[in-house]
Design a protein around this motif. Structure first.
Motif, short mmCIF file in Angstrom:
data_model
loop_
_atom_site.label_atom_id
_atom_site.label_comp_id
_atom_site.label_asym_id
_atom_site.label_seq_id
_atom_site.Cartn_x
_atom_site.Cartn_y
_atom_site.Cartn_z
N UNK A 125 42.45 27.41 39.64
CA UNK A 125 41.66 28.63 39.91
C UNK A 125 42.32 29.85 39.27
N UNK A 126 41.53 30.72 38.61
CA UNK A 126 42.13 31.96 38.11
C UNK A 126 42.85 32.71 39.23
N UNK A 127 44.10 33.07 38.98
CA UNK A 127 44.90 33.74 40.01
C UNK A 127 44.25 35.04 40.47
N UNK A 128 43.62 35.75 39.52
CA UNK A 128 42.99 37.03 39.87
C UNK A 128 41.94 36.86 40.97
N UNK A 129 41.17 35.78 40.91
CA UNK A 129 40.16 35.56 41.96
C UNK A 129 40.84 35.40 43.32
N UNK A 130 41.87 34.57 43.33
CA UNK A 130 42.58 34.33 44.59
C UNK A 130 43.16 35.64 45.14
N UNK A 131 43.80 36.40 44.25
CA UNK A 131 44.46 37.63 44.70
C UNK A 131 43.47 38.69 45.16
N UNK A 132 42.26 38.66 44.61
CA UNK A 132 41.26 39.64 45.02
C UNK A 132 40.37 39.16 46.16
N UNK A 133 40.81 38.09 46.81
CA UNK A 133 40.03 37.59 47.95
C UNK A 133 38.74 36.91 47.54
N UNK A 134 38.69 36.46 46.28
CA UNK A 134 37.47 35.80 45.79
C UNK A 134 37.69 34.33 45.49
N UNK A 135 38.71 33.75 46.10
CA UNK A 135 39.00 32.33 45.89
C UNK A 135 38.08 31.45 46.73
#
Ligand code: GBH
Length: 444
Positions: A125-135
């Motif tokens: 998963x793109x880390x940015x999605x996870x970090x922005x609460x979009x994982x």
């Protein structure tokens, strides 16, 4: 030993890999990190502090790797796309250089008469999605995953005929969000169940997008890991525990995707996560099921949230380097059951074993245990076919030794040995065993 003539002429032979496990080039040409880059760079998460920064350097060596597939006589290759290589933030901006890589790979495969089987998601998963609460714990990921699928369909849909949405949705949700031993390292039952449901919804949304955008005849499927669950002992409590473990481990993702309905036990655990139209949104008719299988599970009763616990294989069982039970009869059983339950053509998209065999002083890799394993598992596949299971192909895990997730580079699953210091590839004895089966095929 199994021979080529035991299999139908049009049986598909091939191999599987996954982006983070082989590509390397982690920060080249605009690729942004995935949750696995962050996880592997966190001390204590992966044995030996190993990362996928370089892995098999497949990003630069794909031509050599494709040549090895062709020489084996393989006609199918399942690979996955690194989402953050083509969409660094997971949505919005597209990284053209990243897309170009998959374009080159697909062309190289086609030039070698190998059908590309593209898997959209194999755990990075793109880390940015996870970090922005979009994982995966957020329902907002559903349309983002569909957009990502649409981007690939746009670019590669004229050449890629076989598409898979998720690799082992049941496994990465459990390992990454339930047990916390894989990225992103969350250990929380509710987050796990959230992830399961959002992955299922994302599957449905992506399949609809693919059907809209791909030419007619595109073969769309999904790849669950299915392992039969056996009761640790023959009493009612353990049998009941096995049914519960089967619901959690196998059916939570496979049933809604292939049957359009959650199993009653999973439904109970999911609670009000499931909104009235969700099952309809998850279900889209599929053309194939990719079955990944390694070993059976064993369950015993336990008074915890799910009512079971996972047990070791019986005393004296034959095990691989991973500690996984070698049980070809379990493979036969799950093939028969899967074909019957989901009534869809089945391809084995992962099966194989890990060892740690190195080249000898003549440069030969004598992985006899793997040959014996493959021979027995292919024999079990033939038994399942004889019982009426519609099994159309076998893609071994894996083409190359690679980054084995939290286990690092110790366990070697490849039919081709990789010397990570030099990146030299050496086909193993098992490669030649499979090539003898695949090459004899008329179209190879
Ligand atoms: C697959 O996952 C992955 O798709 C792939 O990326 C990976 O490299 C490959 O397999 C090898 O690991 O302890 O006896 O109960 C495999 C998922 C889940 C399969 C746990 C074995 C435990 C067997 N695995 N399961 S046992």
């Amino acid at each position: 030993m199994v021979t080529r003539s035991d299999f139908p002429e049009d049986f598909v032979w091939g191999a599987s890999t996954a982006s983070y496990q082989i590509e390397g080039a982690h920060d080249e040409d605009g690729r942004a990190p995935s949750i696995w880059d962050a996880f592997s760079h966190t001390p204590g998460k992966v044995i030996g502090g190993a990362t996928g920064d370089v892995a098999c350097d497949h990003y630069h060596r794909y031509k050599e790797d494709v040549a090895l597939m062709r020489q084996a006589g393989f006609t199918a290759y399942r690979f996955s796309v690194s989402w953050s290589r083509i969409m660094p933030e997971g949505h919005g901006a597209v990284n053209a250089a990243g897309l170009d890589f998959y374009d080159r790979l697909v062309d190289e495969l086609l030039a070698n008469n190998i059908a590309p089987w593209l898997c959209l998601y194999h755990w990075d998963l793109p880390l940015a999605l996870h970090e922005n609460g979009l994982g995966w714990t957020s329902r907002e990921i559903v349309p983002l995953f569909a957009d990502y699928a649409g981007l690939l369909a746009d670019r590669l849909g004229d050449r890629v005929t076989h598409w898979a949405t998720f690799n082992e949705p049941n496994m990465f949700t459990m390992l990454g969000y339930g047990a916390g031993v894989h990225a992103p390292g969350i250990r929380d039952r509710d987050r796990w169940l959230d992830a399961v449901h959002h992955v299922n919804l994302s599957h449905g949304a992506a399949v609809r997008r693919l059907r809209d955008q791909l030419p007619g005849g595109a073969q769309i499927g999904s790849v669950p890991n299915l392992q039969p669950v056996r009761p640790a002992s023959d009493n009612d409590q353990d049998r009941e525990a096995a049914a519960r473990m089967d619901a959690v481990m196998n059916r939570a993702t496979a049933d809604p995707v292939f049957l359009g309905k959650y199993d009653p036990l999973t439904r109970e655990w999911m609670g009000d996560r499931i909104r009235p139209d969700d099952e309809a949104a998850i279900y889209e008719p599929l053309d194939w099921l990719g079955l990944n299988h390694y070993s059976p599970h064993y369950a015993a009763a336990r008074a915890n949230a799910f009512g079971f616990r996972s047990m070791d294989p019986p005393e004296g069982a034959e095990k691989t380097l991973m500690g996984w039970h070698v049980a070809p009869d379990a493979f036969r059983d799950i093939l028969v059951e899967t074909s019957k339950r989901y009534s869809v053509p089945v391809y084995v998209t992962e099966n194989g074993m890990a060892d740690d065999v190195e080249p000898d002083n003549q440069g030969q890799v004598k992985d006899d245990a793997r040959i014996s394993y493959l021979d027995r598992y292919l024999g079990a596949l033939l038994e399942a076919r004889a019982e009426g299971a519609d099994i159309r192909g076998y893609l071994v895990w894996s083409m190359l030794d690679n980054f084995e997730w939290a286990m690092g580079y110790g366990p070697r699953f490849g039919i081709v040995h990789v010397d990570y210091a030099t990146q030299v590839r050496t086909p193993k004895a098992s490669y030649h065993f499979l090539a003898a089966l695949a090459r004899a095929s008329p179209d190879a």
